[in-house]
Design a protein around this motif. Sequence first.
Motif, PDB file in Angstrom:
ATOM      1  N   SER A 162      54.537  23.777  37.979  1.00 52.70           N
ATOM      2  CA  SER A 162      53.248  24.453  38.028  1.00 52.70           C
ATOM      3  C   SER A 162      52.673  24.353  39.437  1.00 52.70           C
ATOM      4  CB  SER A 162      52.273  23.839  37.024  1.00 52.70           C
ATOM      5  OG  SER A 162      52.765  23.962  35.705  1.00 52.70           O
ATOM      6  N   ALA A 163      51.735  25.250  39.736  1.00 53.93           N
ATOM      7  CA  ALA A 163      51.090  25.246  41.046  1.00 53.93           C
ATOM      8  C   ALA A 163      49.728  25.913  40.913  1.00 53.93           C
ATOM      9  CB  ALA A 163      51.953  25.968  42.079  1.00 53.93           C
ATOM     10  N   ARG A 164      48.940  25.780  41.956  1.00 55.94           N
ATOM     11  CA  ARG A 164      47.651  26.455  42.029  1.00 55.94           C
ATOM     12  C   ARG A 164      47.589  27.204  43.351  1.00 55.94           C
ATOM     13  NH1 ARG A 164      42.673  23.005  39.865  1.00 55.94           N
ATOM     14  NH2 ARG A 164      42.233  24.988  38.825  1.00 55.94           N
ATOM     15  N   ALA A 165      46.832  28.296  43.347  1.00 48.87           N
ATOM     16  CA  ALA A 165      46.748  29.124  44.542  1.00 48.87           C
ATOM     17  C   ALA A 165      45.373  29.771  44.616  1.00 48.87           C
ATOM     18  CB  ALA A 165      47.844  30.189  44.528  1.00 48.87           C
ATOM     19  N   SER A 166      45.012  30.196  45.811  1.00 48.27           N
ATOM     20  CA  SER A 166      43.741  30.880  46.019  1.00 48.27           C
ATOM     21  C   SER A 166      43.994  32.232  46.672  1.00 48.27           C
ATOM     22  CB  SER A 166      42.809  30.034  46.893  1.00 48.27           C
ATOM     23  OG  SER A 166      43.431  29.696  48.114  1.00 48.27           O
ATOM     24  N   PRO A 180      43.080  30.061  32.447  1.00 45.99           N
ATOM     25  CA  PRO A 180      42.751  28.631  32.451  1.00 45.99           C
ATOM     26  C   PRO A 180      43.211  27.898  31.195  1.00 45.99           C
ATOM     27  CG  PRO A 180      40.910  29.894  33.314  1.00 45.99           C
ATOM     28  CD  PRO A 180      41.909  30.898  32.814  1.00 45.99           C
ATOM     29  N   SER A 209      40.581  28.887  41.986  1.00 43.48           N
ATOM     30  CA  SER A 209      42.034  28.697  41.944  1.00 43.48           C
ATOM     31  C   SER A 209      42.667  29.469  40.794  1.00 43.48           C
ATOM     32  CB  SER A 209      42.367  27.207  41.791  1.00 43.48           C
ATOM     33  OG  SER A 209      41.944  26.484  42.925  1.00 43.48           O
ATOM     34  N   VAL A 210      43.876  29.927  41.043  1.00 45.76           N
ATOM     35  CA  VAL A 210      44.684  30.616  40.044  1.00 45.76           C
ATOM     36  C   VAL A 210      45.815  29.690  39.628  1.00 45.76           C
ATOM     37  CG1 VAL A 210      46.157  32.606  39.570  1.00 45.76           C
ATOM     38  CG2 VAL A 210      44.137  32.867  41.034  1.00 45.76           C
ATOM     39  N   ASP A 211      45.983  29.492  38.320  1.00 49.52           N
ATOM     40  CA  ASP A 211      47.072  28.659  37.803  1.00 49.52           C
ATOM     41  C   ASP A 211      48.324  29.510  37.623  1.00 49.52           C
ATOM     42  OD1 ASP A 211      45.515  26.302  37.558  1.00 49.52           O
ATOM     43  OD2 ASP A 211      44.647  27.081  35.701  1.00 49.52           O
ATOM     44  N   LEU A 267      49.585  29.355  48.018  1.00 50.18           N
ATOM     45  CA  LEU A 267      49.783  28.126  47.257  1.00 50.18           C
ATOM     46  C   LEU A 267      49.085  26.949  47.936  1.00 50.18           C
ATOM     47  CD1 LEU A 267      53.596  28.450  46.464  1.00 50.18           C
ATOM     48  CD2 LEU A 267      51.713  28.906  44.894  1.00 50.18           C
ATOM     49  N   ASP A 268      48.567  26.037  47.120  1.00 50.44           N
ATOM     50  CA  ASP A 268      47.984  24.823  47.686  1.00 50.44           C
ATOM     51  C   ASP A 268      49.032  24.034  48.452  1.00 50.44           C
ATOM     52  OD1 ASP A 268      45.624  25.551  46.548  1.00 50.44           O
ATOM     53  OD2 ASP A 268      45.667  24.074  44.930  1.00 50.44           O
ATOM     54  N   ASP A 292      53.030  29.219  37.422  1.00 50.10           N
ATOM     55  CA  ASP A 292      54.224  28.380  37.412  1.00 50.10           C
ATOM     56  C   ASP A 292      55.438  29.224  37.767  1.00 50.10           C
ATOM     57  OD1 ASP A 292      54.814  29.805  35.126  1.00 50.10           O
ATOM     58  OD2 ASP A 292      54.794  28.086  33.778  1.00 50.10           O
TER      59      ASP A 292
END
Length: 314
Positions: free
Chosen positions: A73-77, A20, A60-62, A93-94, A64
Motif C-alpha cells: 500500500s502507499a499514499r500519494a498527493s 478511505p 492523501s489518496v490511498d 507517492l509519499d 496499492d
Amino acid sequence: MTAEWRSDVLETSQVRIRLPDGEVIGAGFLIAADIVCTCAHVVAQVFDLPDSLEEAPSGSVDLDFPLLPARPSARASVVSWRHGGADVALLRLDMPVEGARPAALVDGTSVWKHSFRVLGYPDGADHGIWVSGTLRAEQGSGLLQMEAQLPGPRVAEGFSGSPVWDDVQDGVVGMTVAVHRGQSTASLLPSADLVDEHTMPAPCPFQGLAAFTEESKDFFHGRGGDTTRIYKAARRRPMTLVVGPSGCGKSSLLRAGVLPRLRDDGMSASELRPVPGARATSTLALGTHRRTGTGAPRDRAAHQGGGAGTTPRR
C-alpha cells in the motif's frame, strides 16, 4: 523519466485507487518512480467532490500495487490536475514503492488494428479483470477508440485510469477514460496527453561530451550493428576486447549499448577503473582472475586497484 520497455513492467506499474474505507474506486499506473497517473474524476470520487471540480483537491489518496508481492500500500498527493477534456491527475507517492517500476509511454497516432490489453476493477471484481481487443483510431473528441474482443469481458466502469498496453509497440499507448455501456467500445486518452511537463520535465537526450550510461540507454542510437557484434562476441568468448582511440565512443557503446543487452540475459558486469601506478595489463589480469578463477596475478602491481574495461560474467 526512466522507463522500461518490457511487458512485465505493465504488471509492476499497476495501481488500484481506493476510497478511505478501502473500496476500490479505479485504477492508475506509474509513469515515473514516484508519479502515478490516473483520471481526475477518479480522484474527485475519492474526496467525494463534484466531477466539475476545477482545482486540485488537497489531502492523501490511498492506493496499492495489486500485482506486486504482498500488494504494498502507499499514499500519494495530487501534483497535477487537468479535469477538463484531458481528465488527468498525477499523484506523487509519499515514498517510492520497492519493486514497482514505471511503464513506458508509446506513440498513439498510428495504432489501427494493434492488439491491446488492459486491467480494470469493475464492480465486484476488486482483484481485477483483464480485457484484450483491438485498437482503432482517433475519434473527433481526440480520444482513441478500442474494441474488446468478443466473446469475453468488456471495458466497463471501474477501468477508469487503467493503462492500455499496446502489444505491438510494447508500451502504454494511453489511459482508459470512457466506456460505452452495453457495447464493446471504449475510449482512451493518448499517451501524449498524459504527461504534464511542469511536473515531469522531459529529460534532455543530448549528452554533450559526457559518455552515455546504462541510465541513458533509451537515448543511445546509431550503433546497433556495433552493439550486436560485441554482444555476440561476449556471449561466445571468455574475453572480448574493445579497442579504439580516446573519444571514439567505446564507453558509450559498452555502457548504453552492450551491457543492457547482457543484463537482459541474466549476466552481471563489474567496471574496473585505472589508478595511477597500476599497470592496466596487471589490473586486467587480476580482474579476470577474480571473475573466472583461472590464472593468477603475476605481480603485486595488480593488487594496487584500478583497471580498464568491463568484464561481464554470468
